[in-house]
Design a protein around this motif. Structure first.
Motif, PDB file in Angstrom:
ATOM      1  N   LEU A   1       0.799  -1.231   0.000  1.00 11.88           N
ATOM      2  CA  LEU A   1       0.000   0.000   0.000  1.00 11.88           C
ATOM      3  C   LEU A   1       0.832   1.282   0.000  1.00 11.88           C
ATOM      4  CD1 LEU A   1      -2.959  -1.017   2.342  1.00 11.88           C
ATOM      5  CD2 LEU A   1      -2.881  -1.030  -0.155  1.00 11.88           C
ATOM      6  N   PRO A   2       1.915   1.385   0.785  1.00 14.74           N
ATOM      7  CA  PRO A   2       2.698   2.626   0.726  1.00 14.74           C
ATOM      8  C   PRO A   2       3.269   2.902  -0.668  1.00 14.74           C
ATOM      9  CG  PRO A   2       3.214   1.421   2.731  1.00 14.74           C
ATOM     10  CD  PRO A   2       2.378   0.503   1.882  1.00 14.74           C
TER      11      PRO A   2
ATOM     12  N   ARG B   1       0.394   3.987  -2.958  1.00 13.86           N
ATOM     13  CA  ARG B   1       0.016   5.378  -2.676  1.00 13.86           C
ATOM     14  C   ARG B   1       1.049   6.334  -3.248  1.00 13.86           C
ATOM     15  NH1 ARG B   1      -4.019   7.956  -2.752  1.00 13.86           N
ATOM     16  NH2 ARG B   1      -5.042   6.635  -1.215  1.00 13.86           N
TER      17      ARG B   1
ATOM     18  N   ASP C   1      -1.778  11.718  -3.889  1.00 15.62           N
ATOM     19  CA  ASP C   1      -2.951  12.034  -3.072  1.00 15.62           C
ATOM     20  C   ASP C   1      -4.239  12.033  -3.873  1.00 15.62           C
ATOM     21  OD1 ASP C   1      -1.323  12.276  -0.874  1.00 15.62           O
ATOM     22  OD2 ASP C   1      -1.192  14.462  -0.993  1.00 15.62           O
TER      23      ASP C   1
ATOM     24  N   VAL D   1      -6.436   4.155  -3.757  1.00 12.83           N
ATOM     25  CA  VAL D   1      -5.781   2.898  -3.407  1.00 12.83           C
ATOM     26  C   VAL D   1      -6.736   2.106  -2.524  1.00 12.83           C
ATOM     27  CG1 VAL D   1      -3.820   1.794  -2.259  1.00 12.83           C
ATOM     28  CG2 VAL D   1      -3.479   3.943  -3.516  1.00 12.83           C
TER      29      VAL D   1
ATOM     30  N   ARG E   1      -0.755   1.258   7.781  1.00 12.32           N
ATOM     31  CA  ARG E   1      -0.900   1.248   6.322  1.00 12.32           C
ATOM     32  C   ARG E   1      -2.308   1.613   5.861  1.00 12.32           C
ATOM     33  NH1 ARG E   1       2.453  -4.042   6.736  1.00 12.32           N
ATOM     34  NH2 ARG E   1       4.543  -3.166   6.851  1.00 12.32           N
TER      35      ARG E   1
ATOM     36  N   ARG F   1      -3.521   4.310   6.325  1.00  8.47           N
ATOM     37  CA  ARG F   1      -3.410   5.700   5.895  1.00  8.47           C
ATOM     38  C   ARG F   1      -3.061   5.808   4.407  1.00  8.47           C
ATOM     39  NH1 ARG F   1      -1.315   5.925  11.258  1.00  8.47           N
ATOM     40  NH2 ARG F   1       0.814   5.530  10.545  1.00  8.47           N
ATOM     41  N   ASP F   2      -2.598   4.692   3.825  1.00  4.76           N
ATOM     42  CA  ASP F   2      -2.208   4.699   2.415  1.00  4.76           C
ATOM     43  C   ASP F   2      -3.303   4.193   1.483  1.00  4.76           C
ATOM     44  OD1 ASP F   2       0.522   5.653   2.614  1.00  4.76           O
ATOM     45  OD2 ASP F   2       0.922   3.792   3.685  1.00  4.76           O
ATOM     46  N   GLY F   3      -4.367   3.626   2.025  1.00  5.28           N
ATOM     47  CA  GLY F   3      -5.438   3.110   1.178  1.00  5.28           C
ATOM     48  C   GLY F   3      -6.639   2.684   1.990  1.00  5.28           C
TER      49      GLY F   3
END
Length: 199
Positions: free
Chosen positions: A56-57, A60, A65, A69, A87, A89-91
């Motif tokens: 995911l990072p 992303r 932004d 994701v 993670r 926060r990334d999707g």
């Protein structure tokens, strides 16, 4: 007899808490595989069978932004581990079966799938569903951070000709679901098959 989903959930649920600690050096391999997708800012991408969200990072980072994701997994304990690792926060994380995704048809630019295909009870249904959600011309990456022979050795089994990830089996499986295999690499340090969604 238990269904295949129960078996998968039990297998990964029991391993979720220490999954990342078991494979601490896979990050660069994930990032390199994601880079091969050629994602652009604003693209929409799914990590199918995302597990603890290790891709995911990188996903992303590739879509920025403005991109979308999604990480989908069948096992709630794996998604909980992804949240503990930050993670989420990334999707957007979805508890979902990748053979019946709550995603609109032709809404995604790409799908990333690490280690997924070997765990699909009916692989043909899984790759067909992934084709459904991807736009024509979109990409599918089937990835593993080590190659088939290295993985078989790690698991204490022999690599056989009928291995689903062998190019001879994988190419027709994908073609029947609407994908065209565009590149195939099976090396000690990685497995990466890329396919293009056909119109």
């Amino acid at each position: 007899m238990r269904d295949d989903h129960t078996h998968i959930q039990e297998f990964f649920g029991a391993r979720a808490r220490d999954w990342d600690a078991r494979f601490p050096d896979d990050g660069p391999a994930y990032a390199a595989a994601v880079a091969r997708l050629g994602l652009r800012p604003g693209d929409a991408v799914l990590d199918a069978g995302c597990g603890t969200g290790r891709a995911l990072p990188a996903l992303r980072g590739a879509v920025g932004d403005a991109g979308v994701v999604i990480g989908a997994d069948l096992t709630s304990a794996m998604l909980a581990a992804a949240v503990r690792a930050g993670r989420h926060r990334d999707g957007r994380l979805l508890l979902a079966d990748v053979t019946r995704l709550p995603v609109l048809s032709q809404s995604l630019d790409a799908v990333f799938a690490a280690g997924l295909i070997a765990h699909l009870p009916r692989p043909e249904d899984g790759v067909r569903e992934l084709a459904r959600v991807v736009k024509p011309g979109g990409l599918l990456a089937l990835f593993h951070p080590i190659g088939r022979a290295a993985l078989a050795a790690r698991q204490g089994r022999r690599l056989t000709d009928d291995d689903l990830r062998g190019e001879g089996r994988l190419r027709p499986l994908l073609a029947a679901a609407g994908w065209q295999l565009s590149s195939y690499a099976d090396e000690p340090s990685r497995f990466l098959a890329l396919a293009v969604r056909q119109p």
